[in-house]
Design an enzyme around this catalytic site. Structure first.
Site, PDB file in Angstrom:
ATOM      1  N   ASP A 174      -4.285  16.420 -17.410  1.00  0.00           N
ATOM      2  CA  ASP A 174      -4.784  15.105 -17.914  1.00  0.00           C
ATOM      3  C   ASP A 174      -4.170  14.647 -19.251  1.00  0.00           C
ATOM      4  O   ASP A 174      -4.961  15.253 -20.125  1.00  0.00           O
ATOM      5  CB  ASP A 174      -6.133  14.805 -17.525  1.00  0.00           C
ATOM      6  CG  ASP A 174      -6.783  13.499 -17.821  1.00  0.00           C
ATOM      7  OD1 ASP A 174      -5.933  12.716 -18.697  1.00  0.00           O
ATOM      8  OD2 ASP A 174      -7.555  12.897 -17.223  1.00  0.00           O
ATOM      9  N   TYR A 178     -13.275  14.946 -18.553  1.00  0.00           N
ATOM     10  CA  TYR A 178     -14.034  13.754 -18.262  1.00  0.00           C
ATOM     11  C   TYR A 178     -15.059  13.700 -17.228  1.00  0.00           C
ATOM     12  O   TYR A 178     -14.818  14.409 -16.117  1.00  0.00           O
ATOM     13  CB  TYR A 178     -12.617  12.542 -18.020  1.00  0.00           C
ATOM     14  CG  TYR A 178     -13.385  11.460 -17.420  1.00  0.00           C
ATOM     15  CD1 TYR A 178     -14.080  10.619 -18.359  1.00  0.00           C
ATOM     16  CD2 TYR A 178     -12.929  11.152 -16.213  1.00  0.00           C
ATOM     17  CE1 TYR A 178     -14.443   9.227 -17.931  1.00  0.00           C
ATOM     18  CE2 TYR A 178     -13.656   9.618 -15.644  1.00  0.00           C
ATOM     19  CZ  TYR A 178     -14.307   9.152 -16.452  1.00  0.00           C
ATOM     20  OH  TYR A 178     -14.873   7.899 -16.047  1.00  0.00           O
ATOM     21  N   ARG A 233       0.800  -1.304   0.085  1.00  0.00           N
ATOM     22  CA  ARG A 233       0.001  -0.035   0.007  1.00  0.00           C
ATOM     23  C   ARG A 233       0.820   1.167   0.148  1.00  0.00           C
ATOM     24  O   ARG A 233       0.215   2.368  -0.375  1.00  0.00           O
ATOM     25  CB  ARG A 233      -0.939  -0.064   1.110  1.00  0.00           C
ATOM     26  CG  ARG A 233      -2.220   1.011   1.068  1.00  0.00           C
ATOM     27  CD  ARG A 233      -2.690   1.888   2.159  1.00  0.00           C
ATOM     28  NE  ARG A 233      -2.408   1.152   3.448  1.00  0.00           N
ATOM     29  CZ  ARG A 233      -1.563   1.855   4.407  1.00  0.00           C
ATOM     30  NH1 ARG A 233      -1.078   3.009   4.229  1.00  0.00           N
ATOM     31  NH2 ARG A 233      -1.495   1.473   5.800  1.00  0.00           N
ATOM     32  N   LYS A 266      -6.016   3.454 -20.191  1.00  0.00           N
ATOM     33  CA  LYS A 266      -6.309   3.658 -21.676  1.00  0.00           C
ATOM     34  C   LYS A 266      -4.937   3.031 -22.337  1.00  0.00           C
ATOM     35  O   LYS A 266      -4.565   1.913 -22.331  1.00  0.00           O
ATOM     36  CB  LYS A 266      -6.674   4.797 -21.920  1.00  0.00           C
ATOM     37  CG  LYS A 266      -7.554   5.524 -20.604  1.00  0.00           C
ATOM     38  CD  LYS A 266      -8.920   4.934 -20.771  1.00  0.00           C
ATOM     39  CE  LYS A 266      -9.752   5.734 -19.876  1.00  0.00           C
ATOM     40  NZ  LYS A 266     -10.892   4.990 -19.204  1.00  0.00           N
TER      41      LYS A 266
HETATM   42  N1  PLP Z   1      -9.078  10.772 -17.583  1.00  0.00           N
HETATM   43  C1  PLP Z   1      -9.676  10.687 -18.803  1.00  0.00           C
HETATM   44  C2  PLP Z   1      -9.496  11.601 -19.956  1.00  0.00           C
HETATM   45  C3  PLP Z   1     -10.622   9.770 -18.985  1.00  0.00           C
HETATM   46  O1  PLP Z   1     -11.121   9.531 -19.949  1.00  0.00           O
HETATM   47  C4  PLP Z   1     -10.974   8.795 -17.915  1.00  0.00           C
HETATM   48  C5  PLP Z   1     -11.853   7.554 -18.091  1.00  0.00           C
HETATM   49  O2  PLP Z   1     -12.333   7.314 -19.000  1.00  0.00           O
HETATM   50  C6  PLP Z   1     -10.297   8.982 -16.651  1.00  0.00           C
HETATM   51  C7  PLP Z   1      -9.533  10.192 -16.539  1.00  0.00           C
HETATM   52  C8  PLP Z   1     -10.786   8.243 -15.419  1.00  0.00           C
HETATM   53  O3  PLP Z   1      -9.776   7.032 -15.502  1.00  0.00           O
HETATM   54  P1  PLP Z   1     -10.233   5.815 -14.873  1.00  0.00           P
HETATM   55  O4  PLP Z   1     -11.278   5.021 -15.352  1.00  0.00           O
HETATM   56  O5  PLP Z   1      -8.801   4.696 -15.171  1.00  0.00           O
HETATM   57  O6  PLP Z   1     -10.320   5.970 -13.406  1.00  0.00           O
END
Ligand code: PLP
Length: 385
Positions: A177, A105, A51, A202
């Site tokens: 991001d 997102y 952890r 992703k």
């Molecule tokens: N950031 C983006 C641009 C995303 O498309 C997503 C999920 O689709 C996330 C963050 C969140 O990621 P996670 O599903 O791995 O928590």
């Protein structure tokens, strides 16, 4: 191996690998142990415990991620949302304020509108392409600015250079991001951002078989996030670390191929008479095409488009296609298709969604590794049916 002088694709393979190789293993072994024998001394940081994100699998991944984006340090997390929420919570406390791009997102949007206010943290949304309006929204208690390299699902690119300049001038942190671009197409730290965040679920992993996240930045900032993560507990388990590590080794070839296929699909859709609009930065008609050409090494594997007609027409098209799988998420080897208003952005109230430009007939595509001609033939049949 010192990899600083090497290209990102070489770093993806060689950075962070154990030296010497563990018992000669070419692939990083999985250390499926939650705890490790004490090495002596009473320094808490010497304790190894899963952890605390400091097992051999975590260490190797942290070094690889940092090297690939040119950062000093990195931390992996249990999901992209764990990376986002932990990073924000590490730098925001009750009474603070931050600026966030207005088209993010859905999960991030939810954290900003629901969880942050519950913690006494206030945010203002900004248009990533209207720098003058940012000046009007900044306050004495503003601590950071948060954007996405390529927005989901409208595939817009904010004014990345001005965001870095704005953050520096006002002494606030810049967080981005970088999930949609991936480190192959854009490396935010090299352009002056303080922290780069990924949903490794992703592109970085690339095989739709784990959920993971990461934050990359300088040593001090990542240490603060690590302490917060250690307390919140959003650690990535060793087996998922192993899969992410393996996935990252092929990121270069995957993303370059996805860049090419997405460009071909976008050009096909743009020419088709029943398509109303295509959002892809590789098209010269895209409003931020020049910026993408200047700053990116590739335009990415994500695109979105609107079919002329209503939501039923969009649904019928999705049903008629044979190659894409209708599923949320993105960045894997298989082409995925979704209607964001029914998946990633279904949690955003319709009125707000429409204001953001996410119509019910908008379709989002994550281009996989199938043959480009096969995808185009499939789409052509489904559109002409
Ligand atoms: N950031 C983006 C641009 C995303 O498309 C997503 C999920 O689709 C996330 C963050 C969140 O990621 P996670 O599903 O791995 O928590």
């Amino acid at each position: 191996m010192e990899t600083k002088a090497l290209k990102p694709e070489t770093r993806l393979i060689h950075a962070g690998e154990p030296e010497p190789l563990i018992m000669g293993a070419v692939a990083m072994p999985i250390f499926q142990s939650s705890t490790y024998a004490c090495e002596g001394g009473d320094d808490y940081s010497r304790l190894k415990y899963s952890r605390l994100n400091n097992t051999p699998n975590h260490d190797a991944l942290h070094q690889k991620l940092a090297a690939v984006e040119g950062g000093e340090s990195a931390i992996v997390t249990a999901s992209g949302m764990a990376a986002i929420s932990t990073a924000l919570m590490a730098f925001l406390k009750q009474g603070d304020h931050f600026l966030a791009q207005n088209c993010l997102y859905g999960g991030t949007h939810g954290f900003i509108t629901v969880d942050a206010p519950e913690m006494g943290v206030e945010a203002d949304f900004i248009d990533g392409n209207d720098p003058e309006s940012w000046e009007q929204k900044i306050k004495p208690n503003t601590k950071l600015i948060y954007v996405e390299t390529i927005t989901n699902p409208l595939i817009q690119i904010p004014d990345l250079e001005k965001i870095v300049e704005f953050a520096r001038r006002h002494g606030v942190l810049s967080l981005i991001d970088n999930t949609f671009a991936s480190p192959v197409n854009y490396r935010p730290l090299e352009q002056g951002f303080d922290l780069s965040i990924h949903s490794c679920t992703k592109y970085l992993n690339g095989h739709s078989d784990i959920v993971a996240g990461a934050v990359i930045g300088n040593r001090d900032l990542i240490e603060r996030i690590t302490h917060k993560l250690n307390r919140l507990g959003g650690t990535l388990d060793p087996h998922a670390c192993f899969l992410l590590h393996r996935g990252m080794k092929t990121l270069g070839v995957r993303v370059r191929r996805q860049n090419e296929t997405a460009q071909a699909v976008a050009e096909f859709l743009e020419r088709h008479p029943v398509i109303e609009k295509v959002n892809y930065p590789g098209l010269t008609a895209h409003p931020q095409h020049d910026r993408a050409r200047r700053l990116f090494d590739g335009y990415g594997g994500m695109l979105s488009f609107q079919i002329k007609g209503d939501v039923d027409r969009a649904e019928a098209f999705i049903e008629k296609t044979r190659i894409p799988i209708c599923a949320p998420s993105l960045g894997g080897v298989e082409t995925l298709i979704t209607r964001p208003s029914s998946t990633s952005h279904s949690g955003v109230p319709q009125e707000e969604r429409l204001k953001m430009g996410i119509s019910d007939n908008l379709i989002r595509l994550s281009v996989g590794l199938e043959d480009a001609d096969d995808i185009i033939d499939d789409f052509n049949s489904a559109l002409n049916d």
